[in-house]
Design a protein around this motif. Structure first.
Motif, PDB file in Angstrom:
ATOM      1  N   ALA A 137       0.753  -1.342   0.094  1.00 34.16           N
ATOM      2  CA  ALA A 137      -0.118   0.188   0.105  1.00 34.16           C
ATOM      3  C   ALA A 137       0.773   1.226  -0.044  1.00 34.16           C
ATOM      4  CB  ALA A 137      -1.002   0.059   1.157  1.00 34.16           C
ATOM      5  N   VAL A 138       1.924   1.454   0.804  1.00 31.91           N
ATOM      6  CA  VAL A 138       2.744   2.371   0.929  1.00 31.91           C
ATOM      7  C   VAL A 138       3.861   2.495  -0.261  1.00 31.91           C
ATOM      8  CG1 VAL A 138       2.441   2.730   3.290  1.00 31.91           C
ATOM      9  CG2 VAL A 138       4.301   1.324   2.493  1.00 31.91           C
ATOM     10  N   SER A 139       3.785   1.702  -1.200  1.00 29.60           N
ATOM     11  CA  SER A 139       4.625   1.731  -2.399  1.00 29.60           C
ATOM     12  C   SER A 139       4.235   2.684  -3.241  1.00 29.60           C
ATOM     13  CB  SER A 139       4.799   0.247  -3.076  1.00 29.60           C
ATOM     14  OG  SER A 139       3.563  -0.135  -3.788  1.00 29.60           O
ATOM     15  N   PRO A 140       5.112   3.079  -4.287  1.00 25.36           N
ATOM     16  CA  PRO A 140       4.525   3.708  -5.324  1.00 25.36           C
ATOM     17  C   PRO A 140       4.131   3.226  -6.560  1.00 25.36           C
ATOM     18  CG  PRO A 140       6.911   3.831  -5.371  1.00 25.36           C
ATOM     19  CD  PRO A 140       6.422   2.763  -4.307  1.00 25.36           C
ATOM     20  N   ILE A 144      -6.057  -3.395   9.188  1.00 23.51           N
ATOM     21  CA  ILE A 144      -5.312  -2.809   7.898  1.00 23.51           C
ATOM     22  C   ILE A 144      -6.120  -2.787   6.746  1.00 23.51           C
ATOM     23  CG2 ILE A 144      -4.818  -5.405   7.350  1.00 23.51           C
ATOM     24  CD1 ILE A 144      -2.218  -2.619   6.796  1.00 23.51           C
ATOM     25  N   VAL A 145      -7.125  -3.294   6.752  1.00 25.58           N
ATOM     26  CA  VAL A 145      -7.990  -3.106   5.565  1.00 25.58           C
ATOM     27  C   VAL A 145      -8.839  -1.758   5.797  1.00 25.58           C
ATOM     28  CG1 VAL A 145     -10.288  -3.955   4.473  1.00 25.58           C
ATOM     29  CG2 VAL A 145      -8.731  -5.864   5.309  1.00 25.58           C
ATOM     30  N   TYR A 146      -8.995  -1.084   6.811  1.00 27.20           N
ATOM     31  CA  TYR A 146      -9.585   0.065   7.060  1.00 27.20           C
ATOM     32  C   TYR A 146      -8.553   1.113   6.673  1.00 27.20           C
ATOM     33  CZ  TYR A 146     -13.885  -1.678   9.380  1.00 27.20           C
ATOM     34  OH  TYR A 146     -14.888  -2.215   9.641  1.00 27.20           O
ATOM     35  N   GLY A 147      -7.307   0.695   7.079  1.00 24.34           N
ATOM     36  CA  GLY A 147      -6.218   1.619   6.685  1.00 24.34           C
ATOM     37  C   GLY A 147      -5.929   1.815   5.229  1.00 24.34           C
ATOM     38  N   LEU A 148      -5.997   0.454   4.763  1.00 23.57           N
ATOM     39  CA  LEU A 148      -5.946   0.659   2.899  1.00 23.57           C
ATOM     40  C   LEU A 148      -7.091   1.360   2.376  1.00 23.57           C
ATOM     41  CD1 LEU A 148      -4.309  -0.969   0.828  1.00 23.57           C
ATOM     42  CD2 LEU A 148      -6.363  -2.548   0.648  1.00 23.57           C
ATOM     43  N   TRP A 149      -8.363   1.298   2.857  1.00 28.48           N
ATOM     44  CA  TRP A 149      -9.204   2.064   2.480  1.00 28.48           C
ATOM     45  C   TRP A 149      -9.066   3.293   2.741  1.00 28.48           C
ATOM     46  CZ3 TRP A 149     -13.281   4.899   4.378  1.00 28.48           C
ATOM     47  CH2 TRP A 149     -14.315   5.355   3.629  1.00 28.48           C
ATOM     48  N   GLY A 150      -8.713   3.659   3.893  1.00 27.09           N
ATOM     49  CA  GLY A 150      -8.642   5.318   4.408  1.00 27.09           C
ATOM     50  C   GLY A 150      -7.330   5.767   3.490  1.00 27.09           C
ATOM     51  N   PHE A 151      -6.772   5.057   3.310  1.00 29.36           N
ATOM     52  CA  PHE A 151      -5.215   5.582   2.413  1.00 29.36           C
ATOM     53  C   PHE A 151      -5.630   5.855   1.019  1.00 29.36           C
ATOM     54  CE2 PHE A 151      -0.984   4.988   0.394  1.00 29.36           C
ATOM     55  CZ  PHE A 151      -0.309   6.092   1.192  1.00 29.36           C
ATOM     56  N   PHE A 152      -6.461   5.000   0.288  1.00 30.98           N
ATOM     57  CA  PHE A 152      -6.591   5.235  -1.170  1.00 30.98           C
ATOM     58  C   PHE A 152      -7.901   6.072  -1.448  1.00 30.98           C
ATOM     59  CE2 PHE A 152      -3.397   1.723  -1.524  1.00 30.98           C
ATOM     60  CZ  PHE A 152      -2.563   2.359  -2.257  1.00 30.98           C
ATOM     61  N   VAL A 153      -8.817   5.589  -0.484  1.00 35.60           N
ATOM     62  CA  VAL A 153     -10.424   6.429  -0.976  1.00 35.60           C
ATOM     63  C   VAL A 153     -10.564   7.572   0.166  1.00 35.60           C
ATOM     64  CG1 VAL A 153     -12.766   5.823  -0.988  1.00 35.60           C
ATOM     65  CG2 VAL A 153     -11.043   3.909  -1.428  1.00 35.60           C
ATOM     66  N   LEU A 154     -10.326   7.438   1.097  1.00 35.75           N
ATOM     67  CA  LEU A 154     -10.800   8.662   2.112  1.00 35.75           C
ATOM     68  C   LEU A 154      -9.817   9.927   2.083  1.00 35.75           C
ATOM     69  CD1 LEU A 154     -12.864   9.280   4.001  1.00 35.75           C
ATOM     70  CD2 LEU A 154     -11.506   8.570   5.882  1.00 35.75           C
ATOM     71  N   VAL A 209     -11.084   7.734  10.110  1.00 29.30           N
ATOM     72  CA  VAL A 209     -11.102   6.368   9.873  1.00 29.30           C
ATOM     73  C   VAL A 209     -11.309   5.390  11.084  1.00 29.30           C
ATOM     74  CG1 VAL A 209      -9.283   4.311   9.446  1.00 29.30           C
ATOM     75  CG2 VAL A 209      -9.250   6.375   7.939  1.00 29.30           C
ATOM     76  N   LEU A 210     -10.874   5.872  12.034  1.00 29.79           N
ATOM     77  CA  LEU A 210     -10.947   5.113  13.680  1.00 29.79           C
ATOM     78  C   LEU A 210     -12.460   5.316  13.801  1.00 29.79           C
ATOM     79  CD1 LEU A 210      -8.628   6.555  16.027  1.00 29.79           C
ATOM     80  CD2 LEU A 210      -8.606   4.537  15.166  1.00 29.79           C
ATOM     81  N   MET A 229      -2.577   0.359  12.940  1.00 26.18           N
ATOM     82  CA  MET A 229      -2.224   0.496  11.381  1.00 26.18           C
ATOM     83  C   MET A 229      -3.222   1.363  10.804  1.00 26.18           C
ATOM     84  SD  MET A 229       0.184  -1.338  11.540  1.00 26.18           S
ATOM     85  CE  MET A 229       0.522  -0.845   9.958  1.00 26.18           C
ATOM     86  N   ALA A 230      -4.666   1.424  11.168  1.00 27.65           N
ATOM     87  CA  ALA A 230      -5.358   2.025  10.197  1.00 27.65           C
ATOM     88  C   ALA A 230      -5.191   3.589  10.748  1.00 27.65           C
ATOM     89  CB  ALA A 230      -7.036   1.695  10.829  1.00 27.65           C
ATOM     90  N   VAL A 231      -4.653   3.749  11.647  1.00 24.08           N
ATOM     91  CA  VAL A 231      -4.353   5.327  11.832  1.00 24.08           C
ATOM     92  C   VAL A 231      -3.034   5.713  11.158  1.00 24.08           C
ATOM     93  CG1 VAL A 231      -4.139   7.099  13.580  1.00 24.08           C
ATOM     94  CG2 VAL A 231      -5.608   5.105  13.951  1.00 24.08           C
ATOM     95  N   THR A 232      -2.155   4.581  11.522  1.00 20.41           N
ATOM     96  CA  THR A 232      -0.851   4.980  11.008  1.00 20.41           C
ATOM     97  C   THR A 232      -0.613   5.247   9.440  1.00 20.41           C
ATOM     98  OG1 THR A 232       0.316   3.550  12.701  1.00 20.41           O
ATOM     99  CG2 THR A 232       1.667   4.027  10.803  1.00 20.41           C
ATOM    100  N   MET A 233      -1.499   4.733   8.852  1.00 17.92           N
ATOM    101  CA  MET A 233      -1.801   4.846   7.253  1.00 17.92           C
ATOM    102  C   MET A 233      -2.158   6.248   6.821  1.00 17.92           C
ATOM    103  SD  MET A 233      -2.405   1.198   5.944  1.00 17.92           S
ATOM    104  CE  MET A 233      -2.041   1.378   4.185  1.00 17.92           C
ATOM    105  N   VAL A 234      -3.133   7.144   7.677  1.00 15.90           N
ATOM    106  CA  VAL A 234      -3.637   8.043   7.116  1.00 15.90           C
ATOM    107  C   VAL A 234      -3.340   9.321   8.087  1.00 15.90           C
ATOM    108  CG1 VAL A 234      -5.493   6.811   6.207  1.00 15.90           C
ATOM    109  CG2 VAL A 234      -5.659   7.768   8.503  1.00 15.90           C
ATOM    110  N   VAL A 235      -2.672   9.262   9.328  1.00 19.17           N
ATOM    111  CA  VAL A 235      -2.521  10.559  10.160  1.00 19.17           C
ATOM    112  C   VAL A 235      -1.484  11.336   9.835  1.00 19.17           C
ATOM    113  CG1 VAL A 235      -1.033   9.505  11.963  1.00 19.17           C
ATOM    114  CG2 VAL A 235      -3.050  10.767  12.649  1.00 19.17           C
TER     115      VAL A 235
END
Lengths: 293, 280, 311
Positions: free
Chosen positions: A255-258, C115-125, C166-167, C233-239
């Motif tokens: 996910a964090v890759s480019p 991690i799935v919430y994190g992924l969604w947060g990172f790419f969508v939210l 996300v949380l 994880m969910a927070v780490t990816m978007v905060v």
């Protein structure tokens, strides 16, 4: 006073339901419904994204191949799937006896205070931040005993997370075993341990198995503790004493890759993880439900 | 005519007893059928309840006697899938009119349940005040105090709770809790009080006090009581309805009459069989 | 007559069960030992000073504490009303046919890995926040005195607001599932008592059901707070993970306690640095124990059927 034919509905004014009360009831009903709709749709949206973005990433290589080097398309996440399975299995070997013991202790020997204390501790462990569990296992195993990041350390972290899930879910399942069965066994003169091993546990077998598998699946979704213990690996590795890949770690790293291809694989891995958990949750429900009827 | 005084008019006495003509009907039930989903629990029940009397509904378990009283204030339909057909009048209020509002019906009829159910998060005082407050009656502090005191007096509970009005209603004994529920139901001045086996969870002494209370209250409100206890029916009621489920599982009214007649010279042999203990 | 075998079996089951409290104790002790250098050096000021500089070897986790408090507060403020409202709707309003499936769906969603919430947060939210929500917030509320400070600064999407959001989405099904159990456990006699007094359905809910279930509902929300507090994880990816400053703006790309561990654990190259990170874990652990214990006591008080349900 005439009663016949009275179709008008007349109630003294002091007992009428005022328009304000009716409006409040209506507005609150709508608001509560809207909250439900919002909750359901948020969750549908997330699942929808996982399915829609994850499906295209799934192909044969996804399940059989290992990750390619930076920037190279193709490959798969097989080491991560195998790593998750292996660590899940080792974690189960550690957690199931403890969880099962705690469940039998709490359900069959309702030893009052002690059973309550064990249950309470299990709940507290379940409430621990998983990252703190990772730090603990790192300090306990990785730093000195093993000396490097290792699959078995990841497994221990997952085991700590699984123990309370196994303990509490199995306890619920054991409680569904009719007490008449236990009494029938005891009345036949069987000692208590035989009744538990030969009657109670076999009766609850399907429920116990599903509870254990569900606990594995739940733990297998954990990421943070594995970052600090198993680390991850892009090669196939079955040696539990060396760093090991896992699906959630792979999701994070991709996910964090480019690279778009890696992003797609992150969604694909998420889909696999979510699907496994959903299937197991449904089967657990079917088992506990058929038992309780 | 049921009379419910508005609290705004004159001194706030919404619960003041109203003299009823003895012959007037407080309740009329006509061709009442009640269903749970596809199962018909009671069928074709018709009878009148005279104002200012106590009427007992007796019958073996599963004959639909609780269902019957719950139909009178439309509590029956609260159970998912349950509904009723036929008509019920409380005074001149047509309970099952297409225009009827079940919430308004329930607010002119009081109800007391099998197990005492005071609201545990409310004090004794607040439990009694719950009905008036629901209706949004604008009472001053004093008027409300009066209303609470008067209804606790009517429920013969005042002396026991006057020093703990602001403790939780759940802290009382079982019998006291049930009398608190009676005070709560009386507080809005209903003309009819429905009691669904009100003593089945109580000990004999508490039961005795409630029976005594019913006889006193019947001068002011019309009481319909469901009981599985025939002695109780004969002790407290002037009229008795005997309900029995047929082989199809549908409860029907077998006999209705004065309590004296029904227990001494029953007209139907099934009634006789029941009161002499041959079944049920 | 208890046979010898019976006693042996009972003791071995008891010994296995004893490992559960021992595990908890072991975790707490080991973290305390490893955190000790930092605990001894900084004392309580560790939690309030904000300078965190591994080069100068100065460690204060105040910025992380702040980020955690802000994201947790956002999460609970957004999630609790929706979750509690939906749980009431499911128990008190929804037709029986949809009640079961809907409740089950939500329970399954509580199982989805963070991690799935994190992924969604990172790419969508995050993109949605950056392009739509945050500019809109800044445009409308940014000019309001005081309130505007919350929405000041550059809009990047990776910030405390998104982390809290996300949380909120993550703890929503958890609070909902437990609150639903609690509301279902309210005896129907309470509802009928209020209905028979002539209450509308909402009045029945607000005056009989909710007061009765209050402790358990608060417990469900507290459990949600506990989860949000320690979630990694969910927070780490978007905060954002770049600023330890305490600033009023929700658009600050901050850290939380947990995301600080995840980001820096493998970089800790000195004993004090490592010890400071372990102390963060210790803080998370202690808060989790206190908050969870409180929540369980509250939920148990209402007698919810599956008060021990683990989510």
């Amino acid at each position: 006073m005439t009663v016949a034919g009275a179709t008008r509905f007349v109630v003294p004014e002091s007992h009428r339901v005022t328009a304000r009360r009716r409006l409040a009831a209506l507005v609150m009903g709508v608001l509560l419904g809207a909250a439900t709709l919002l909750a359901a749709s948020l969750l549908v949206v997330i699942i929808g994204y996982v399915v829609v973005r994850g499906l295209p990433a799934l192909n044969l290589a996804f399940f059989t191949d290992r990750p390619r080097p930076f920037g190279v398309e193709g490959g798969g996440v097989a080491p991560a799937i195998l790593g998750s399975l292996e660590m899940g299995a080792i974690a189960a070997l550690i957690a199931v006896p403890i969880g099962l013991g705690a469940a039998i202790f709490a359900s069959e020997y309702r030893a009052g205070r002690w059973a309550g204390a064990v249950r309470f501790c299990a709940e507290l462990i379940a409430g621990l931040p998983s990252v703190a569990v990772g730090v603990f296992v790192w300090a306990f195993l990785v730093r000195s005993v093993i000396g490097s990041y290792a699959g078995v350390a990841g497994a221990l972290a997952l085991a700590v997370i699984m123990i309370p899930i196994v303990a509490r879910t199995v306890e619920e399942v054991l409680r569904l075993v009719p007490s008449g069965l236990r009494e029938a066994g005891l009345a036949l003169g069987a000692p208590r341990w035989r009744v538990i091993l030969m009657i109670v546990l076999p009766t609850a077998r399907a429920g116990i198995v599903t509870a254990v598998v569900l606990a594995v699946a739940r733990a297998a979704g954990e990421t943070a503790p594995l970052m600090l213990t198993a680390l991850g690996n892009v090669f196939f590795n079955f040696d539990p004493l060396r760093p090991m890949a896992a699906l959630p770690l792979q999701i994070y790293q991709y996910a964090v890759s480019p690279y778009d291809d890696w992003h797609a694989k992150a969604w694909g891995s998420s889909l696999v993880l979510v699907a496994a958990i959903a299937v197991l949750a449904v089967s657990l429900r079917l088992v506990t439900r058929s038992r309780s009827r | 005519m049921i009379t419910l005084r508005r609290p705004e008019a004159g001194p706030a006495v919404p619960a003041e007893p109203t003299p009823h003509g003895r012959r007037a009907n407080a309740i009329r039930v006509e061709h009442l059928d009640a269903y749970y989903g596809t199962h018909r629990a009671i069928g074709g029940v018709t009878f009148d309840v005279a104002a200012g009397t106590v009427t007992a509904i007796i019958g073996p378990s599963g004959c639909g006697k609780s269902t019957l009283v719950r139909c009178i204030n439309r509590m029956h339909e609260v159970t998912p899938g349950a509904y009723a057909r036929g008509s019920v009048f409380v005074g001149d209020v047509d309970v099952y009119s297409p225009y009827a509002d079940p919430v308004a019906v329930r607010s002119i009829v009081g109800m007391v349940f099998q197990k005492p159910n005071p609201f545990p998060m409310m004090s004794v005082y607040e439990n009694v005040a719950a009905g008036p407050r629901l209706r949004g009656w604008r009472l001053s502090r004093r008027e409300m105090d009066d209303l609470v005191e008067r209804n606790l007096l009517r429920a013969a509970l005042w002396d026991e709770v006057k020093d703990k009005l602001h403790r939780s209603g759940a802290a009382l004994s079982g019998g006291q809790q049930q009398r608190l529920c009676i005070a709560r139901a009386l507080a809005t001045g209903p003309s009819v009080l429905l009691m669904d086996e009100p003593c089945s969870a109580l000990d004999p002494i508490a039961t005795y006090r409630i029976e005594e209370l019913m006889r006193e209250l019947s001068r002011e409100v019309t009481i319909v009581i469901v009981t599985h206890n025939m002695q109780q029916a004969s002790r407290v009621s002037e009229f008795t309805a005997f309900l029995l489920a047929g082989e199809d599982g549908v409860g029907r009214l077998v006999e209705f009459g004065t309590t004296e007649e029904l227990f001494t010279t029953p007209k139907d042999e099934r009634t006789e069989a029941y009161i002499t203990g041959r079944f049920g | 007559m208890t046979s010898r075998a019976d006693r042996v079996f009972a003791w071995s089951v008891g010994a296995l069960a004893l490992l559960v409290p021992l595990t908890l104790l072991g975790i707490a002790l080991l973290l305390l030992v490893d955190a000790w250098p930092s605990v001894a050096r900084y004392g309580l000021s560790f939690l309030v000073t904000t300078e965190w500089d591994p080069v100068k070897l100065v460690f204060g986790a105040g910025g992380y504490v702040f980020g955690t408090l802000v994201t947790t507060a956002i999460a609970i403020l957004l999630a609790a009303p929706v979750a509690i409202g939906a749980s009431v709707f499911l128990v008190e309003y929804a037709p029986r046919l949809v009640r079961g499936p809907l409740a089950f769906l939500i329970e399954v969603l509580a199982y989805i890995p963070s991690i799935v919430y994190g992924l969604w947060g990172f790419f969508v939210l995050v993109p949605f926040m950056r392009t739509t929500v945050e500019p809109a917030l800044q445009g409308t509320l940014g000019g309001v005195p005081l309130l505007g400070a919350l929405f000041s600064g550059p809009v990047v999407g990776l910030d405390l607001l998104t982390g809290g959001l996300v949380l909120a989405i993550m703890i929503l099904p958890i609070i909902l599932a437990i609150a639903r159990e609690v509301v279902s456990a309210v005896p129907s006699a309470q509802r009928e008592g209020m209905l028979a007094l002539g209450a509308t359905r909402w009045e029945t809910v607000s005056r009989a059901v909710l007061p009765y279930a209050r402790a358990g509902i608060v417990g469900a929300a507290v459990l949600g707070v506990a989860r949000a507090f320690g979630e990694t994880m969910a927070v780490t990816m978007v905060v954002g993970n770049s600023s330890t400053d305490i600033s009023p703006s929700l658009f600050t790309p901050g850290y939380t306690l947990a995301s600080a561990i995840a980001n820096q654990f493998t970089e800790a190259d000195s004993e004090l640095y490592f010890s400071a990170i372990v102390e963060i874990a210790l803080v998370l652990l202690l808060v989790a124990i206190v908050v969870n214990a409180a929540a369980r006591v509250l939920i148990r008080r209402t007698g919810a059927a599956r008060e021990g349900m683990i989510l």
